[in-house]
Design a protein around this motif. Structure first.
Motif, PDB file in Angstrom:
ATOM      1  N   SER A  20     -30.055  75.250 -31.651  1.00  0.00           N
ATOM      2  CA  SER A  20     -29.208  74.154 -31.194  1.00  0.00           C
ATOM      3  C   SER A  20     -29.952  73.353 -30.141  1.00  0.00           C
ATOM      4  CB  SER A  20     -27.906  74.677 -30.588  1.00  0.00           C
ATOM      5  OG  SER A  20     -27.151  75.387 -31.528  1.00  0.00           O
ATOM      6  N   CYS A  21     -29.663  72.086 -30.078  1.00  0.00           N
ATOM      7  CA  CYS A  21     -30.246  71.212 -29.072  1.00  0.00           C
ATOM      8  C   CYS A  21     -29.121  70.346 -28.520  1.00  0.00           C
ATOM      9  CB  CYS A  21     -31.346  70.361 -29.666  1.00  0.00           C
ATOM     10  SG  CYS A  21     -32.031  69.137 -28.523  1.00  0.00           S
ATOM     11  N   ALA A  22     -28.716  70.651 -27.310  1.00  0.00           N
ATOM     12  CA  ALA A  22     -27.625  69.916 -26.673  1.00  0.00           C
ATOM     13  C   ALA A  22     -28.197  68.894 -25.708  1.00  0.00           C
ATOM     14  CB  ALA A  22     -26.713  70.879 -25.927  1.00  0.00           C
ATOM     15  N   ARG A  71     -26.407  67.457 -37.425  1.00  0.00           N
ATOM     16  CA  ARG A  71     -26.027  66.995 -36.099  1.00  0.00           C
ATOM     17  C   ARG A  71     -24.523  66.834 -36.001  1.00  0.00           C
ATOM     18  NH1 ARG A  71     -29.162  61.701 -35.058  1.00  0.00           N
ATOM     19  NH2 ARG A  71     -27.946  61.712 -33.116  1.00  0.00           N
ATOM     20  N   LYS A  75     -20.483  66.175 -30.265  1.00  0.00           N
ATOM     21  CA  LYS A  75     -20.965  67.172 -29.307  1.00  0.00           C
ATOM     22  C   LYS A  75     -22.343  66.823 -28.760  1.00  0.00           C
ATOM     23  CE  LYS A  75     -18.362  71.009 -31.353  1.00  0.00           C
ATOM     24  NZ  LYS A  75     -18.444  72.368 -31.980  1.00  0.00           N
ATOM     25  N   ASN A  76     -22.904  65.711 -29.233  1.00  0.00           N
ATOM     26  CA  ASN A  76     -24.231  65.306 -28.774  1.00  0.00           C
ATOM     27  C   ASN A  76     -25.246  66.425 -28.997  1.00  0.00           C
ATOM     28  OD1 ASN A  76     -25.522  62.979 -27.846  1.00  0.00           O
ATOM     29  ND2 ASN A  76     -25.431  63.596 -25.694  1.00  0.00           N
ATOM     30  N   THR A  77     -25.163  67.048 -30.159  1.00  0.00           N
ATOM     31  CA  THR A  77     -25.956  68.236 -30.455  1.00  0.00           C
ATOM     32  C   THR A  77     -26.567  68.128 -31.848  1.00  0.00           C
ATOM     33  OG1 THR A  77     -24.535  69.601 -29.034  1.00  0.00           O
ATOM     34  CG2 THR A  77     -25.881  70.752 -30.663  1.00  0.00           C
ATOM     35  N   TYR A  79     -28.823  70.533 -34.766  1.00  0.00           N
ATOM     36  CA  TYR A  79     -29.029  71.920 -35.139  1.00  0.00           C
ATOM     37  C   TYR A  79     -30.198  72.042 -36.112  1.00  0.00           C
ATOM     38  CZ  TYR A  79     -24.207  72.069 -33.445  1.00  0.00           C
ATOM     39  OH  TYR A  79     -23.065  71.936 -32.686  1.00  0.00           O
TER      40      TYR A  79
END
Length: 123
Positions: A20-22, A71, A75-77, A79
Motif C-alpha cells: 500500500s502507498c498512502a 488505486r 483514500k488517496n492510496t 496498491y
C-alpha cells in the motif's frame, strides 16, 4: 507531501503480498501513480503504473500476470497486489506520484517518491 509505502515483508516463493502507498499532504487523485523497485546491486526498475482514474495500467514484462496495481482515490492510496512471488522479486519497492495524469513507466515523469518498503522472497 509524503508517500508512505507499507506491506513489505518476508514471504516464501509462490506466496503473495499486498503493498500500500498512502499519500498525505495533498491529493493525488488527478495524478498517475507508479511502483518501482531496486534489487540489491541492480538498477531501479519500473514495475507498474496506473492512470489517474485507474482506467489504464502498465506493467513490466517480468511481473505481468502476477502483479496488479490499483488505486482508491477516496483514500488517496495506491496498491500493488503481488502474487506468485519469485526470489527475483526481492527488492525495495517504492511508490511515486507522476507529474501528469496518465500511466507512465518513465521514472523521470515522477516528482514525488515514497521511502520504500522491503520485500524479501525466499526460495
Amino acid at each position: 507531501v509524503q508517500l508512505q509505502a507499507s506491506g513489505g515483508g518476508l514471504v516464501q516463493a509462490g506466496g503473495s503480498l499486498r503493498l500500500s502507498c498512502a499519500a498525505s499532504g495533498r491529493m493525488f487523485s488527478n495524478n498517475g501513480m507508479g511502483w518501482f523497485r531496486r534489487a540489491p546491486g541492480k538498477d531501479r526498475e519500473s514495475v507498474a503504473a496506473i492512470s489517474w482514474n485507474g482506467g489504464n495500467t502498465l506493467y513490466a514484462e517480468s511481473v505481468k500476470a502476477r502483479f496488479t496495481i490499483s488505486r482508491d482515490n477516496a483514500k488517496n492510496t495506491v496498491y500493488l497486489q503481488m502474487n506468485s512471488l519469485e526470489p527475483d522479486d526481492t527488492a525495495v519497492y517504492y511508490c511515486a506520484a507522476a507529474r501528469g495524469a496518465m500511466a507512465t513507466m518513465r521514472p523521470n515523469m515522477y516528482n514525488y517518491w515514497g521511502q520504500g518498503t522491503l520485500v524479501t522472497v525466499s526460495s
